[in-house]
Design a protein around this motif. Structure first.
Motif, PDB file in Angstrom:
ATOM      1  N   ILE A 120       2.800  -1.838  -5.046  1.00 50.05           N
ATOM      2  CA  ILE A 120       2.693  -2.144  -3.634  1.00 50.05           C
ATOM      3  C   ILE A 120       3.380  -3.483  -3.450  1.00 50.05           C
ATOM      4  CG2 ILE A 120       1.116  -2.604  -1.724  1.00 50.05           C
ATOM      5  CD1 ILE A 120      -0.970  -0.976  -3.335  1.00 50.05           C
ATOM      6  N   ARG A 121       4.258  -3.580  -2.498  1.00 47.26           N
ATOM      7  CA  ARG A 121       4.999  -4.814  -2.265  1.00 47.26           C
ATOM      8  C   ARG A 121       4.190  -5.766  -1.387  1.00 47.26           C
ATOM      9  NH1 ARG A 121       8.607  -5.781  -5.847  1.00 47.26           N
ATOM     10  NH2 ARG A 121       9.971  -4.055  -6.252  1.00 47.26           N
ATOM     11  N   ASP A 122       4.080  -7.014  -1.819  1.00 39.91           N
ATOM     12  CA  ASP A 122       3.437  -8.070  -1.038  1.00 39.91           C
ATOM     13  C   ASP A 122       4.417  -9.233  -0.990  1.00 39.91           C
ATOM     14  OD1 ASP A 122       1.813  -9.914   0.199  1.00 39.91           O
ATOM     15  OD2 ASP A 122       0.579 -10.293  -1.559  1.00 39.91           O
ATOM     16  N   THR A 123       5.180  -9.299   0.056  1.00 46.81           N
ATOM     17  CA  THR A 123       6.206 -10.328   0.245  1.00 46.81           C
ATOM     18  C   THR A 123       7.039 -10.525  -1.017  1.00 46.81           C
ATOM     19  OG1 THR A 123       4.633 -12.107  -0.274  1.00 46.81           O
ATOM     20  CG2 THR A 123       4.913 -11.516   2.043  1.00 46.81           C
ATOM     21  N   GLY A 124       7.561  -9.409  -1.529  1.00 43.47           N
ATOM     22  CA  GLY A 124       8.477  -9.482  -2.653  1.00 43.47           C
ATOM     23  C   GLY A 124       7.825  -9.397  -4.014  1.00 43.47           C
ATOM     24  N   ARG A 125       6.513  -9.491  -4.097  1.00 42.77           N
ATOM     25  CA  ARG A 125       5.844  -9.469  -5.393  1.00 42.77           C
ATOM     26  C   ARG A 125       5.147  -8.116  -5.540  1.00 42.77           C
ATOM     27  NH1 ARG A 125       0.451 -10.363  -6.267  1.00 42.77           N
ATOM     28  NH2 ARG A 125      -0.181 -11.156  -4.267  1.00 42.77           N
ATOM     29  N   PHE A 167      -5.251   9.747  -6.343  1.00 46.96           N
ATOM     30  CA  PHE A 167      -6.023   8.890  -5.464  1.00 46.96           C
ATOM     31  C   PHE A 167      -5.041   8.342  -4.433  1.00 46.96           C
ATOM     32  CE2 PHE A 167      -8.504   7.975  -9.468  1.00 46.96           C
ATOM     33  CZ  PHE A 167      -9.694   8.550  -9.057  1.00 46.96           C
ATOM     34  N   VAL A 168      -5.418   8.339  -3.179  1.00 44.62           N
ATOM     35  CA  VAL A 168      -4.652   7.656  -2.151  1.00 44.62           C
ATOM     36  C   VAL A 168      -5.506   6.465  -1.733  1.00 44.62           C
ATOM     37  CG1 VAL A 168      -3.647   7.808   0.154  1.00 44.62           C
ATOM     38  CG2 VAL A 168      -3.524   9.770  -1.395  1.00 44.62           C
ATOM     39  N   THR A 169      -4.958   5.273  -1.899  1.00 48.67           N
ATOM     40  CA  THR A 169      -5.739   4.070  -1.622  1.00 48.67           C
ATOM     41  C   THR A 169      -5.198   3.362  -0.388  1.00 48.67           C
ATOM     42  OG1 THR A 169      -4.368   2.605  -2.991  1.00 48.67           O
ATOM     43  CG2 THR A 169      -6.188   3.767  -4.089  1.00 48.67           C
ATOM     44  N   TYR A 170      -6.070   2.614   0.253  1.00 50.59           N
ATOM     45  CA  TYR A 170      -5.669   1.758   1.359  1.00 50.59           C
ATOM     46  C   TYR A 170      -6.399   0.433   1.185  1.00 50.59           C
ATOM     47  CZ  TYR A 170      -4.667  -0.143   5.888  1.00 50.59           C
ATOM     48  OH  TYR A 170      -4.231  -0.961   6.878  1.00 50.59           O
ATOM     49  N   GLY A 171      -5.632  -0.645   1.028  1.00 49.73           N
ATOM     50  CA  GLY A 171      -6.224  -1.972   0.928  1.00 49.73           C
ATOM     51  C   GLY A 171      -6.791  -2.319  -0.430  1.00 49.73           C
ATOM     52  N   LEU A 172      -6.650  -1.476  -1.396  1.00 53.90           N
ATOM     53  CA  LEU A 172      -7.182  -1.744  -2.730  1.00 53.90           C
ATOM     54  C   LEU A 172      -6.113  -2.464  -3.550  1.00 53.90           C
ATOM     55  CD1 LEU A 172      -9.764  -1.178  -4.355  1.00 53.90           C
ATOM     56  CD2 LEU A 172      -8.617   0.829  -5.289  1.00 53.90           C
ATOM     57  N   GLY A 173      -6.484  -3.599  -4.136  1.00 51.66           N
ATOM     58  CA  GLY A 173      -5.551  -4.336  -4.974  1.00 51.66           C
ATOM     59  C   GLY A 173      -4.536  -5.165  -4.213  1.00 51.66           C
ATOM     60  N   ARG A 192      -4.709  -9.929   4.088  1.00 52.03           N
ATOM     61  CA  ARG A 192      -3.663 -10.008   5.121  1.00 52.03           C
ATOM     62  C   ARG A 192      -2.692  -8.839   5.030  1.00 52.03           C
ATOM     63  NH1 ARG A 192      -2.431 -13.358   1.178  1.00 52.03           N
ATOM     64  NH2 ARG A 192      -0.354 -13.316   0.278  1.00 52.03           N
ATOM     65  N   VAL A 193      -2.547  -8.242   3.866  1.00 48.97           N
ATOM     66  CA  VAL A 193      -1.628  -7.118   3.681  1.00 48.97           C
ATOM     67  C   VAL A 193      -2.202  -5.840   4.300  1.00 48.97           C
ATOM     68  CG1 VAL A 193      -0.490  -5.671   1.937  1.00 48.97           C
ATOM     69  CG2 VAL A 193      -0.545  -8.146   1.663  1.00 48.97           C
ATOM     70  N   MET A 194      -3.520  -5.787   4.480  1.00 52.51           N
ATOM     71  CA  MET A 194      -4.133  -4.592   5.067  1.00 52.51           C
ATOM     72  C   MET A 194      -3.643  -4.333   6.487  1.00 52.51           C
ATOM     73  SD  MET A 194      -8.007  -4.680   3.578  1.00 52.51           S
ATOM     74  CE  MET A 194      -8.500  -3.130   4.307  1.00 52.51           C
ATOM     75  N   ARG A 195      -3.066  -5.335   7.139  1.00 52.87           N
ATOM     76  CA  ARG A 195      -2.519  -5.144   8.490  1.00 52.87           C
ATOM     77  C   ARG A 195      -1.221  -4.357   8.480  1.00 52.87           C
ATOM     78  NH1 ARG A 195      -2.711 -11.089  10.848  1.00 52.87           N
ATOM     79  NH2 ARG A 195      -2.191 -11.518   8.708  1.00 52.87           N
ATOM     80  N   ASP A 196      -0.616  -4.219   7.307  1.00 55.77           N
ATOM     81  CA  ASP A 196       0.651  -3.494   7.169  1.00 55.77           C
ATOM     82  C   ASP A 196       0.382  -2.201   6.397  1.00 55.77           C
ATOM     83  OD1 ASP A 196       3.127  -2.459   6.520  1.00 55.77           O
ATOM     84  OD2 ASP A 196       3.966  -4.391   5.904  1.00 55.77           O
ATOM     85  N   PRO A 197       0.233  -1.072   7.104  1.00 53.75           N
ATOM     86  CA  PRO A 197      -0.135   0.180   6.429  1.00 53.75           C
ATOM     87  C   PRO A 197       0.791   0.577   5.283  1.00 53.75           C
ATOM     88  CG  PRO A 197      -0.238   0.457   8.798  1.00 53.75           C
ATOM     89  CD  PRO A 197       0.376  -0.891   8.540  1.00 53.75           C
TER      90      PRO A 197
END
Length: 165
Positions: free
Chosen positions: A5-10, A140-146, A150-155
């Motif tokens: 999962i991408r979080d501002t490039g990481r 498993f389909v995850t949302y917001g895990l790991g 602030r990333v949870m605002r970006d589906p």
């Protein structure tokens, strides 16, 4: 197996074991299926995890026990609390883990060898229950895990897909 999962490039790697660890720490899930008549049904259940399977005690004459015995196909969503004490003050949505599965209905005496589940069932209800054994299939389909809150605002960045293992 893992996904990124991408979080501002990481990249944030989420493994099958990470997901199972979160599911083991929770105890509440929403169990869904389609009745033999084709009607959708869902209900909240309390579960225990043993050997990468979820176990749920239900009334032996309940719709869950009757309908699951027909084809056993289910969908499960586990909400995972996020935000610690902040979630008591602010409306922080839970992370979720969803997956398809196959449920098998066992008689109530199946509880005997399951200390994690038997502690959830009052002694007076044990004779009148059935045990649903739910084996996750597919992913498993995850949302917001790991990911950070602030990333949870970006589906797109908050979602993950991990093999059930």
């Amino acid at each position: 197996m893992s996904t990124s999962i991408r979080d501002t490039g990481r990249a944030v790697a989420l493994t099958t074991e990470d997901v199972w660890s979160a599911v083991r720490r929770a105890s509440f899930a929403v169990l869904s299926h389609v009745t033999p008549a084709g009607a959708p049904r869902s209900s909240g259940v309390v579960y225990a995890v043993e050997d990468r399977r979820l176990f749920v005690a239900v009334g032996k004459d309940s719709w869950k026990a009757r309908h699951m015995a027909v084809d056993g196909l289910v969908a499960v969503t586990v909400p995972i609390r996020r935000g610690g004490p902040l979630s008591l003050i602010f409306p922080i949505p839970p992370a979720t883990v969803s997956f398809p599965g196959v449920a098998v209905v066992h008689p109530g005496d199946h509880l005997a060898g399951m200390p994690n589940l038997s502690r959830l069932v009052p002694p007076q209800r044990r004779a009148d229950c059935s045990i649903l054994e739910i084996r996750p299939t597919g992913h498993f389909v995850t949302y917001g895990l790991g990911v950070p809150l602030r990333v949870m605002r970006d589906p797109v960045r908050a979602r993950g897909r991990v093999a059930t293992g």
